[in-house]
Design a protein around this motif. Structure first.
Motif, mmCIF file in Angstrom:
data_model
loop_
_atom_site.group_PDB
_atom_site.id
_atom_site.type_symbol
_atom_site.label_atom_id
_atom_site.label_comp_id
_atom_site.label_asym_id
_atom_site.label_seq_id
_atom_site.Cartn_x
_atom_site.Cartn_y
_atom_site.Cartn_z
ATOM 1 N N GLU A 133 0.862 -1.178 0.000
ATOM 2 C CA GLU A 133 0.000 0.000 0.000
ATOM 3 C C GLU A 133 0.892 1.220 0.000
ATOM 4 O O GLU A 133 1.884 1.273 0.723
ATOM 5 C CB GLU A 133 -0.902 0.032 1.241
ATOM 6 C CG GLU A 133 -2.099 -0.863 1.132
ATOM 7 C CD GLU A 133 -3.112 -0.624 2.248
ATOM 8 O OE1 GLU A 133 -2.884 0.256 3.105
ATOM 9 O OE2 GLU A 133 -4.127 -1.322 2.245
ATOM 10 N N VAL A 134 0.528 2.206 -0.829
ATOM 11 C CA VAL A 134 1.243 3.477 -0.871
ATOM 12 C C VAL A 134 0.236 4.552 -0.495
ATOM 13 O O VAL A 134 -0.799 4.695 -1.157
ATOM 14 C CB VAL A 134 1.825 3.744 -2.272
ATOM 15 C CG1 VAL A 134 2.595 5.062 -2.291
ATOM 16 C CG2 VAL A 134 2.718 2.587 -2.721
ATOM 17 N N ASP A 135 0.525 5.290 0.597
ATOM 18 C CA ASP A 135 -0.430 6.304 1.044
ATOM 19 C C ASP A 135 -0.251 7.610 0.281
ATOM 20 O O ASP A 135 0.602 7.729 -0.595
ATOM 21 C CB ASP A 135 -0.355 6.511 2.566
ATOM 22 C CG ASP A 135 0.909 7.203 3.042
ATOM 23 O OD1 ASP A 135 1.661 7.768 2.210
ATOM 24 O OD2 ASP A 135 1.150 7.188 4.263
ATOM 25 N N ALA A 136 -1.056 8.613 0.626
ATOM 26 C CA ALA A 136 -1.073 9.890 -0.085
ATOM 27 C C ALA A 136 0.239 10.645 0.019
ATOM 28 O O ALA A 136 0.496 11.557 -0.761
ATOM 29 C CB ALA A 136 -2.216 10.757 0.435
ATOM 30 N N ASN A 137 1.087 10.276 0.974
ATOM 31 C CA ASN A 137 2.389 10.923 1.126
ATOM 32 C C ASN A 137 3.530 10.096 0.538
ATOM 33 O O ASN A 137 4.692 10.451 0.679
ATOM 34 C CB ASN A 137 2.665 11.198 2.612
ATOM 35 C CG ASN A 137 1.665 12.175 3.170
ATOM 36 O OD1 ASN A 137 1.457 13.240 2.605
ATOM 37 N ND2 ASN A 137 1.024 11.813 4.263
ATOM 38 N N GLY A 138 3.190 8.959 -0.081
ATOM 39 C CA GLY A 138 4.206 8.114 -0.694
ATOM 40 C C GLY A 138 4.814 7.086 0.239
ATOM 41 O O GLY A 138 5.757 6.387 -0.130
ATOM 42 N N LYS A 139 4.280 6.966 1.453
ATOM 43 C CA LYS A 139 4.789 5.965 2.400
ATOM 44 C C LYS A 139 4.292 4.578 1.987
ATOM 45 O O LYS A 139 3.108 4.381 1.728
ATOM 46 C CB LYS A 139 4.324 6.292 3.812
ATOM 47 C CG LYS A 139 4.838 5.306 4.837
ATOM 48 C CD LYS A 139 4.330 5.625 6.227
ATOM 49 C CE LYS A 139 4.785 4.545 7.193
ATOM 50 N NZ LYS A 139 4.064 4.578 8.442
ATOM 51 N N VAL A 140 5.211 3.622 1.964
ATOM 52 C CA VAL A 140 4.894 2.263 1.517
ATOM 53 C C VAL A 140 4.785 1.336 2.714
ATOM 54 O O VAL A 140 5.641 1.337 3.601
ATOM 55 C CB VAL A 140 5.975 1.742 0.551
ATOM 56 C CG1 VAL A 140 5.649 0.326 0.100
ATOM 57 C CG2 VAL A 140 6.127 2.670 -0.631
ATOM 58 N N THR A 141 3.721 0.542 2.727
ATOM 59 C CA THR A 141 3.518 -0.478 3.750
ATOM 60 C C THR A 141 3.362 -1.820 3.060
ATOM 61 O O THR A 141 2.580 -1.946 2.112
ATOM 62 C CB THR A 141 2.245 -0.185 4.577
ATOM 63 O OG1 THR A 141 2.323 1.132 5.104
ATOM 64 C CG2 THR A 141 2.072 -1.189 5.690
ATOM 65 N N VAL A 142 4.113 -2.819 3.500
ATOM 66 C CA VAL A 142 3.981 -4.171 2.954
ATOM 67 C C VAL A 142 2.806 -4.838 3.668
ATOM 68 O O VAL A 142 2.831 -5.034 4.873
ATOM 69 C CB VAL A 142 5.270 -4.993 3.147
ATOM 70 C CG1 VAL A 142 5.082 -6.411 2.626
ATOM 71 C CG2 VAL A 142 6.444 -4.314 2.465
ATOM 72 N N GLU A 143 1.767 -5.161 2.916
ATOM 73 C CA GLU A 143 0.574 -5.795 3.476
ATOM 74 C C GLU A 143 0.699 -7.308 3.520
ATOM 75 O O GLU A 143 0.200 -7.953 4.420
ATOM 76 C CB GLU A 143 -0.666 -5.397 2.662
ATOM 77 C CG GLU A 143 -1.000 -3.908 2.729
ATOM 78 C CD GLU A 143 -1.393 -3.485 4.131
ATOM 79 O OE1 GLU A 143 -2.294 -4.097 4.709
ATOM 80 O OE2 GLU A 143 -0.778 -2.534 4.647
ATOM 81 N N ASN A 144 1.342 -7.867 2.502
ATOM 82 C CA ASN A 144 1.433 -9.320 2.432
ATOM 83 C C ASN A 144 2.596 -9.697 1.507
ATOM 84 O O ASN A 144 2.827 -9.038 0.507
ATOM 85 C CB ASN A 144 0.121 -9.895 1.888
ATOM 86 C CG ASN A 144 0.093 -11.400 1.917
ATOM 87 O OD1 ASN A 144 0.713 -12.042 2.761
ATOM 88 N ND2 ASN A 144 -0.626 -11.988 0.973
ATOM 89 N N LYS A 145 3.307 -10.756 1.864
ATOM 90 C CA LYS A 145 4.363 -11.307 1.005
ATOM 91 C C LYS A 145 4.201 -12.814 0.976
ATOM 92 O O LYS A 145 3.823 -13.419 1.965
ATOM 93 C CB LYS A 145 5.747 -10.961 1.554
ATOM 94 C CG LYS A 145 6.154 -9.553 1.301
ATOM 95 C CD LYS A 145 7.629 -9.240 1.436
ATOM 96 C CE LYS A 145 8.400 -9.806 2.548
ATOM 97 N NZ LYS A 145 9.752 -9.222 2.663
#
Length: 195
Positions: A88-100
């Motif tokens: 997921e990439v939020d409105a500020n460009g921060k990336v979160t790994v949801e699943n691998k």
């Protein structure tokens, strides 16, 4: 008792003189914070920026990218390790790994690994043909096994273009072209025509 009366009177004079100044200072500080917060415009990450941020976090190839409000959902497959990640990439460009996962690549993913046209190139081709903002990019294939990128572009007047970008030639074709509210006056008769 007289002494208490004098202290109370002196306090009242200080509050009367200093009160409005203190209130004005506090109001000015609050207004400054409110104006700063109100004028701070939240970032709006484009599809291209979301893809780049996702690939920086998890190197590989973008398989799909979809906007959900201010958040982008990006699926990336790695080139060599058979890994797949949902980011997921939020409105500020921060990336979160949801699943691998490490389940290996499907035949569609293997075809994507050898495709000549990447998601970024498909977005560029789609935007050249239909200016606007990309809202969806997805690796896909038709019944004949032809591989392509499904791209949606939101243009002016809430018009949404829904089309294909060939995975080998980057040729852009239209699937549908309709208003965002799916009015019957859409240009869906352009289906599968070259642009």
């Amino acid at each position: 008792m007289k002494r208490t009366l004098y202290v109370s009177a002196a306090t009242a004079v200080v509050l009367m003189a200093g009160g409005p100044v203190a209130v004005a200072a506090a109001t000015t500080a609050d207004t400054a914070r409110t104006v700063t917060a109100a004028t701070a415009v939240p970032a709006d990450v484009t599809a291209q920026e979301a893809a780049a941020a996702a690939l920086k976090e998890y190197p590989g190839i973008v398989e799909s990218l979809d906007q959900d409000g201010a958040v982008w959902h990006v699926d990336v497959i790695s080139k060599g390790e058979h890994d797949h990640a949902e980011l997921e990439v939020d409105a500020n460009g921060k990336v979160t790994v949801e699943n691998k996962d490490n389940d290996g690549h499907s035949s569609d993913q293997m075809a994507l690994l050898t495709a000549k046209v990447t998601a970024a190139q498909a977005m560029k081709a789609a935007l050249a043909a239909h200016p606007g903002k990309v809202t969806t990019v997805e690796w896909d294939n038709d019944d004949n096994g032809t591989r392509y990128w499904h791209v949606e572009v939101k243009g002016s007047g809430d018009k949404t273009w829904d089309g294909r970008v060939d995975a080998t030639t980057a040729k852009v074709t239209t699937s549908t072209d309709s208003d965002s509210n799916n009015d019957s006056d859409s240009d869906s008769n352009d289906e599968d025509q070259d642009n």
